[in-house]
Design an enzyme around this catalytic site. Sequence first.
Site, PDB file in Angstrom:
ATOM      1  CB  SER A   4       5.594   1.886  -4.143  1.00  0.00           C
ATOM      2  OG  SER A   4       5.750   0.498  -3.988  1.00  0.00           O
TER       3      SER A   4
HETATM    4  N1  SAH Z   1       5.242  -1.109  -0.297  1.00  0.00           N
HETATM    5  C1  SAH Z   1       6.650  -1.288  -0.133  1.00  0.00           C
HETATM    6  C2  SAH Z   1       7.218  -1.960  -1.357  1.00  0.00           C
HETATM    7  C3  SAH Z   1       8.592  -2.434  -1.199  1.00  0.00           C
HETATM    8  S1  SAH Z   1       9.258  -3.271  -2.592  1.00  0.00           S
HETATM    9  C4  SAH Z   1       7.319   0.060   0.088  1.00  0.00           C
HETATM   10  O1  SAH Z   1       6.804   1.047  -0.424  1.00  0.00           O
HETATM   11  O2  SAH Z   1       8.360   0.109   0.744  1.00  0.00           O
HETATM   12  C5  SAH Z   1       8.485  -4.837  -2.503  1.00  0.00           C
HETATM   13  C6  SAH Z   1       8.690  -5.621  -1.244  1.00  0.00           C
HETATM   14  O3  SAH Z   1       8.084  -6.892  -1.449  1.00  0.00           O
HETATM   15  C7  SAH Z   1      10.147  -5.896  -0.899  1.00  0.00           C
HETATM   16  O4  SAH Z   1      10.385  -5.493   0.421  1.00  0.00           O
HETATM   17  C8  SAH Z   1      10.289  -7.406  -1.085  1.00  0.00           C
HETATM   18  O5  SAH Z   1      11.212  -7.982  -0.183  1.00  0.00           O
HETATM   19  C9  SAH Z   1       8.879  -7.868  -0.815  1.00  0.00           C
HETATM   20  N2  SAH Z   1       8.524  -9.189  -1.375  1.00  0.00           N
HETATM   21  C10 SAH Z   1       8.778  -9.676  -2.609  1.00  0.00           C
HETATM   22  N3  SAH Z   1       8.281 -10.917  -2.735  1.00  0.00           N
HETATM   23  C11 SAH Z   1       7.693 -11.218  -1.536  1.00  0.00           C
HETATM   24  C12 SAH Z   1       7.042 -12.362  -1.020  1.00  0.00           C
HETATM   25  N4  SAH Z   1       6.849 -13.476  -1.736  1.00  0.00           N
HETATM   26  N5  SAH Z   1       6.590 -12.318   0.264  1.00  0.00           N
HETATM   27  C13 SAH Z   1       6.773 -11.221   1.038  1.00  0.00           C
HETATM   28  N6  SAH Z   1       7.394 -10.113   0.604  1.00  0.00           N
HETATM   29  C14 SAH Z   1       7.849 -10.103  -0.663  1.00  0.00           C
END
Ligand code: SAH
Length: 220
Positions: free
Chosen positions: A70
């Site tokens: 993000s």
């Molecule tokens: N805060 C993180 C955001 C990564 S993008 C960062 O800055 O790196 C969003 C993440 O949510 C991804 O890694 C994706 O695999 C995860 N995600 C999406 N749906 C999910 C779910 N149902 N349970 C757990 N993780 C999930």
Amino acid sequence: MIMPHLQGIGMTSQRIRERMVKRLSEQGISDSRVLDAMCHTPRHIFVDEALASRAYEDTALPIGFNQTISQPYIVARMTELLLHSNKPKKVLEIGTGCGYQTAILAKLVDQVFSVERILPLQKKAKDHLWDLKLKNISFSYGDGGLGWSDYAPFDGILVSAAPLSIPEQLLQQLSIGGVMVIPVGTNQKQVLQRVTRTSESFSVEELDIVSFVPFLSGKE
Ligand code: SAH
């Protein structure tokens, strides 16, 4: 002593982090706890080396598996919204991703419980957070739509992927007075919401238009 790769040089140096934080405060982030945590957390270690020089730009960057880290403004905004009226002790994070948001949370609350559905991403995040010596984090590999009932209720929940509607289990695992920050909507249009649980129901504030990767069920 701080390890050189954590400290950074040139485009990954402390000076660049200070510049990022100055920009965040000009963009309206005012919680000094959040700005301070972001000023002292190396973001470049959470992205591939080839992208390290861009880690402090206000942009989302790829972290593999079709996912993105993000952008700094969003991390700051969501953290500020979560901390708004209190300091949550126990926070559930859904979507560990590369672990940068997890690191910021771990510096600001007592305990972070972080769930990720893509195992290799979780592994990398664990390594980075270990390097930063952040020990108040528990990790779970699974579908965050189910929350993490063993440790519920949580007084904060932060979700980094967008579901079409808020999963019922997450609402149920929020303590009374607890706050959830979550983007809700389709791929085209999502609204960042802050949900506060009251003794009888939930109050919802609709805040910013945002763009997150979709919240997916099951695990990979
Ligand atoms: N805060 C993180 C955001 C990564 S993008 C960062 O800055 O790196 C969003 C993440 O949510 C991804 O890694 C994706 O695999 C995860 N995600 C999406 N749906 C999910 C779910 N149902 N349970 C757990 N993780 C999930």
